[in-house]
Write a protein that holds these residues in place. Structure first.
Motif: not given
Length: 252
Positions: A223-252
């Motif tokens: 997930i950290s590798y993807l964030r560095k490539k997908i979200d670097a310098g941009r509004a984040p799309m990959i989000h962590t929900l503590r104790r739940a998991g991960y979600v990808l959604k359009p940048a707000s």
């Protein structure tokens, strides 16, 4: 197939219908790297039984040279080699073939060793001794994930992020983003489930097809590798929900 070292126990031994071919109709090319000649011959026989084109190397230097020459569609790579280890072989080959799937084969069976191989960039890990059916099934899965299968793809789109399953190209905001085979599979799973929270267990099961008893940090690392490539310098799309998991959604 009748030759194996141990009875198969993995659910992945369920046969997958349909032959695998490259885009031009030729058989997949697989490079087997193992310094134990008997094991290499056994693997070669099993993989040729599948109808695949097999090359064999017994040292790291031979493996790198053969990979450049034959440009394989996948590798079965022993970690322990006489000149330099499988991780270094992978590093050198990935400089030439950045997306080639690699299945590590080694006598090491500790969780930490499996994690080391995967987090270094490997796509799967099978320990010795292991059933040949399990190894073939895992390798077949990796080949089907790549363009080798020649399967018609589709375009996935979430916000300004697009993923072409056929060409295996990823773009965000028009800029191409190069991904490894495993990074691509992880992103594809997230994009097929936009706005849905996916647990670590779900991701392990879908992307790696097995878990590590809750001891591995493979998901977090990728997930950290993807964030560095997908979200670097941009509004984040990959989000962590503590104790739940991960979600990808359009940048707000």
């Amino acid at each position: 197939m009748t030759t194996q070292t141990l009875p198969a126990t993995s659910p992945l031994t369920t046969p997958v219908p349909g032959p695998l071919t490259r885009a031009d109709g030729s058989p997949p090319r697989v490079l087997v790297v193992d310094d134990e000649v008997n094991i290499a011959e056994l693997l070669t026989m099993a993989l040729r039984y599948e109808g695949w084109d097999i090359s064999v190397a017994h040292t790291g230097a031979q493996a790198v040279a053969l990979a450049k020459e034959t440009r394989p569609d996948a590798l079965v790579l022993d970690v322990m080699l006489p000149d330099f280890d499988g991780l270094e072989v992978m590093r050198r080959i990935r400089q030439v073939l950045p997306e080639v799937p690699i299945v590590f084969l080694t006598a090491r069976d500790a969780v930490e060793d499996r994690v080391t191989g995967l987090t270094a960039g490997g796509d799967d890990y099978v320990t010795k001794p292991s059933s040949l059916e399990e190894l073939v099934a895992r390798l077949r899965l990796q080949l089907r994930r790549t363009a080798v299968a020649g399967r018609a793809g589709s375009l996935l789109r979430v916000g300004d992020l697009t993923l072409d399953e056929d060409s295996r190209e990823v773009f965000r905001g028009g800029a191409e983003i190069p991904l490894t085979a495993t990074e691509f599979e992880l992103l594809r799973y997230l994009m097929r489930n936009p706005r849905r929270v996916l647990s670590k267990a779900q991701i392990l099961d879908r992307v790696w097809n097995y878990d590590f008893g809750g001891q591995a940090n493979v998901v977090e690392l990728y997930i950290s590798y993807l964030r560095k490539k997908i979200d670097a310098g941009r509004a984040p799309m990959i989000h962590t929900l503590r104790r739940a998991g991960y979600v990808l959604k359009p940048a707000s």
